[in-house]
Design an enzyme around this catalytic site. Sequence first.
Site, short mmCIF file in Angstrom:
data_model
loop_
_atom_site.label_atom_id
_atom_site.label_comp_id
_atom_site.label_asym_id
_atom_site.label_seq_id
_atom_site.Cartn_x
_atom_site.Cartn_y
_atom_site.Cartn_z
CG ASP A 263 -1.82 1.02 1.24
OD1 ASP A 263 -1.68 2.15 1.34
OD2 ASP A 263 -3.10 0.54 1.15
CG HIS B 242 -12.15 -4.45 -13.33
ND1 HIS B 242 -11.59 -3.42 -12.76
CD2 HIS B 242 -13.79 -4.08 -13.47
CE1 HIS B 242 -12.27 -2.60 -12.12
NE2 HIS B 242 -13.59 -2.68 -12.69
CG ASN C 55 -12.81 -0.67 2.89
OD1 ASN C 55 -13.31 -1.22 3.84
ND2 ASN C 55 -11.85 0.06 2.87
N GLY D 144 -16.87 2.14 2.42
CA GLY D 144 -15.63 2.83 2.42
C GLY D 144 -14.49 2.43 1.19
CG HIS E 202 -9.63 -4.10 -9.43
ND1 HIS E 202 -9.05 -4.30 -10.77
CD2 HIS E 202 -9.29 -5.05 -8.70
CE1 HIS E 202 -8.70 -5.41 -10.93
NE2 HIS E 202 -8.48 -5.96 -9.78
CG HIS F 151 -8.88 -3.30 -2.81
ND1 HIS F 151 -9.76 -2.64 -3.55
CD2 HIS F 151 -8.20 -2.47 -1.77
CE1 HIS F 151 -10.03 -1.41 -2.79
NE2 HIS F 151 -9.43 -1.46 -1.86
CG HIS G 140 -6.84 -2.69 2.72
ND1 HIS G 140 -5.94 -1.54 2.49
CD2 HIS G 140 -7.92 -2.38 2.08
CE1 HIS G 140 -6.43 -0.82 1.66
NE2 HIS G 140 -7.90 -1.19 1.52
#
Length: 119
Positions: free
Chosen positions: A33, A49, A93, A99, A104, A106, A108
């Site tokens: 990140d 995607h 999110n 949020g 796309h 993802h 974290h």
Amino acid sequence: MSHPDNCIFCKIAAGTIPSRKVYEDEELFAFHDINPWAPVHFLMIPKAHIPSMAQVGPEHEALLGRMMVLAPRLALEQGCNPYPEGGYRILTNTGAEGGQEVHHLHFHVIGGPRPWLKG
């Protein structure tokens, strides 16, 4: 694979925007990140995607399963301490109210000694 021209994560996975790569295979890409919240903070994305978890269907079960199995290995490789004293967070999110900023899918992966900037 269909990739919208304006998707920053599609461009990162394709290598047209530089990133600090953590992992790559035929279906998945992981990278650090750019604004980390913790000592370990990287993103895992499918190369295909998929806008968000709201668009995930039965055809994505194997892909999501691979991501969940890969996340713990990468977390440890990137410096998270082992369970149970150590650990990490896997966060996604979905939508504006959830949020989500980049549309796309993802995850974290966030960990390392606390305190963290967020979370």
